[in-house]
Design a protein around this motif. Structure first.
Motif, PDB file in Angstrom:
ATOM      1  N   ALA A 248       2.191   1.737  -3.420  1.00 32.36           N
ATOM      2  CA  ALA A 248       1.149   2.197  -4.357  1.00 32.36           C
ATOM      3  C   ALA A 248       0.588   3.565  -3.959  1.00 32.36           C
ATOM      4  O   ALA A 248      -0.319   4.085  -4.607  1.00 32.36           O
TER       5      ALA A 248
ATOM      6  N   ASN B 249       3.310 -10.089  -5.685  1.00 34.51           N
ATOM      7  CA  ASN B 249       3.245  -9.808  -7.130  1.00 34.51           C
ATOM      8  C   ASN B 249       4.574 -10.144  -7.818  1.00 34.51           C
ATOM      9  O   ASN B 249       5.083  -9.365  -8.633  1.00 34.51           O
TER      10      ASN B 249
ATOM     11  N   ARG C 163     -10.228   2.372  -1.986  1.00 34.00           N
ATOM     12  CA  ARG C 163      -9.082   2.047  -2.847  1.00 34.00           C
ATOM     13  C   ARG C 163      -8.364   0.790  -2.345  1.00 34.00           C
ATOM     14  O   ARG C 163      -7.853   0.014  -3.144  1.00 34.00           O
ATOM     15  N   VAL C 164      -8.334   0.610  -1.027  1.00 32.11           N
ATOM     16  CA  VAL C 164      -7.577  -0.525  -0.459  1.00 32.11           C
ATOM     17  C   VAL C 164      -8.204  -1.859  -0.877  1.00 32.11           C
ATOM     18  O   VAL C 164      -7.488  -2.782  -1.307  1.00 32.11           O
TER      19      VAL C 164
ATOM     20  N   LEU D 105       0.828  -1.211   0.000  1.00 28.59           N
ATOM     21  CA  LEU D 105       0.000   0.000   0.000  1.00 28.59           C
ATOM     22  C   LEU D 105       0.863   1.262   0.000  1.00 28.59           C
ATOM     23  O   LEU D 105       0.543   2.242  -0.681  1.00 28.59           O
TER      24      LEU D 105
ATOM     25  N   PRO E 179     -10.233  -2.932  -3.507  1.00 25.94           N
ATOM     26  CA  PRO E 179      -9.945  -3.430  -4.867  1.00 25.94           C
ATOM     27  C   PRO E 179      -8.463  -3.679  -5.101  1.00 25.94           C
ATOM     28  O   PRO E 179      -8.088  -4.629  -5.794  1.00 25.94           O
ATOM     29  N   PHE E 180      -7.622  -2.842  -4.492  1.00 27.77           N
ATOM     30  CA  PHE E 180      -6.170  -3.029  -4.678  1.00 27.77           C
ATOM     31  C   PHE E 180      -5.747  -4.395  -4.131  1.00 27.77           C
ATOM     32  O   PHE E 180      -5.036  -5.153  -4.795  1.00 27.77           O
ATOM     33  N   LEU E 181      -6.223  -4.726  -2.925  1.00 24.60           N
ATOM     34  CA  LEU E 181      -5.827  -6.010  -2.320  1.00 24.60           C
ATOM     35  C   LEU E 181      -6.372  -7.194  -3.112  1.00 24.60           C
ATOM     36  O   LEU E 181      -5.733  -8.245  -3.178  1.00 24.60           O
ATOM     37  N   SER E 182      -7.535  -7.012  -3.725  1.00 23.37           N
ATOM     38  CA  SER E 182      -8.103  -8.139  -4.477  1.00 23.37           C
ATOM     39  C   SER E 182      -7.249  -8.456  -5.715  1.00 23.37           C
ATOM     40  O   SER E 182      -7.303  -9.561  -6.245  1.00 23.37           O
ATOM     41  N   GLU E 183      -6.426  -7.500  -6.135  1.00 26.24           N
ATOM     42  CA  GLU E 183      -5.536  -7.726  -7.292  1.00 26.24           C
ATOM     43  C   GLU E 183      -4.137  -8.200  -6.870  1.00 26.24           C
ATOM     44  O   GLU E 183      -3.325  -8.558  -7.711  1.00 26.24           O
ATOM     45  N   CYS E 184      -3.856  -8.145  -5.561  1.00 22.99           N
ATOM     46  CA  CYS E 184      -2.503  -8.526  -5.089  1.00 22.99           C
ATOM     47  C   CYS E 184      -2.343 -10.035  -5.061  1.00 22.99           C
ATOM     48  O   CYS E 184      -3.260 -10.754  -4.662  1.00 22.99           O
TER      49      CYS E 184
ATOM     50  N   ILE F  39      -1.300   4.373  -1.410  1.00 27.69           N
ATOM     51  CA  ILE F  39      -2.712   4.301  -1.020  1.00 27.69           C
ATOM     52  C   ILE F  39      -2.792   4.403   0.509  1.00 27.69           C
ATOM     53  O   ILE F  39      -2.212   3.572   1.215  1.00 27.69           O
TER      54      ILE F  39
END
Ligand code: DC
Length: 217
Positions: A45, A74, A54-55, A42, A57-62, A47
């Motif tokens: 990024a 990643n 924002r956190v 985070l 959706p970001f975590l769901s892509e990590c 954030i």
């Protein structure tokens, strides 16, 4: 079976959890490393931890992978970077966010499903694996915990003093114990082990003996 080991920073739980997993031929889950990895991601990024919109959706892509002894986020090996005092502080701040905890608790349950695992953290026995028949809470005085943490940092050539480490530990203890979601607590059904005057080997012997009782009933 899931064995949970909770306790404050420097209580010896990481060494104990790793050693116990080895003795039992169980897998080992370091949930503190997960909070550290997320704090690192985070910050990188840019954030803010509290920005749920924002956190989440970001975590769901990590993609967080934890092969034995490593933390890969990643595709990047962040094992060493996340051990700095700055990351200790950031991880304790990110861990106070309910939306972050909800996601990580889900990941932890997914990882452990159907496995034999020693899970180490702050809320493993109190929240994540409440049903575990074998829970431990390790603790020690602030002085002893700070001395252990200082030795670890100096061994990695990270500059620190006993005073600075004690102060960091006290701040983190307070944050970990007073947060609204998943605070560090001693589960009623956990066996408490005070490690001040115990060697890592002594702690392991105690844990192994108790786990055998859990398994045999
Ligand atoms: O165990 P550790 O020092 O690596 O943990 C880093 C931070 O993560 C710690 O300040 C508290 C938080 N944490 C948590 O809130 N819940 C967990 N299950 C594990 C760690």
């Amino acid at each position: 079976m899931i064995v949970t080991i909770d306790g404050p920073a420097g209580s010896g739980k990481s060494t104990a959890a790793k050693g116990l997993a080895k003795r039992l031929s169980y897998e080992y889950l370091d949930t503190g490393a997960m909070y550290r990895a997320i704090a690192h991601a985070l910050i990188r990024a840019d954030i803010p931890f509290g920005d749920e919109m924002r956190v989440v959706p970001f975590l769901s892509e990590c993609k967080l992978e934890m092969p034995p002894g490593r933390v890969i986020l990643n595709g990047d090996d962040i094992t060493e970077i996340i051990r700095s005092p700055a990351m200790s502080d950031a991880s304790s701040r990110v861990a106070a966010q309910g939306h972050v905890r909800a996601i990580l608790v889900g990941w932890q349950r997914q990882i452990a499903a159907g496995r034999q695992m020693v899970c180490e953290g702050r809320d493993q026995g109190s929240v994540v694996f409440v049903e575990s028949p074998c829970k431990f809470y390790l603790t020690a005085s602030v002085e002893v915990r700070a001395k252990r943490r200082l030795a670890e940092l100096l061994a990695k050539h990270i500059p620190a003093t006993l005073d600075s480490v004690m102060q960091d530990i006290e701040i983190r203890d307070h944050r970990d114990k007073t947060r609204a979601v998943g605070p560090l607590v001693q589960p009623d059904d956990a066996m408490v082990i005070v490690t001040d005057n115990l060697t890592p080997e002594n702690v392991l012997d105690r844990l192994e003996e108790e786990v055998k009782k859990c398994v045999c009933g």
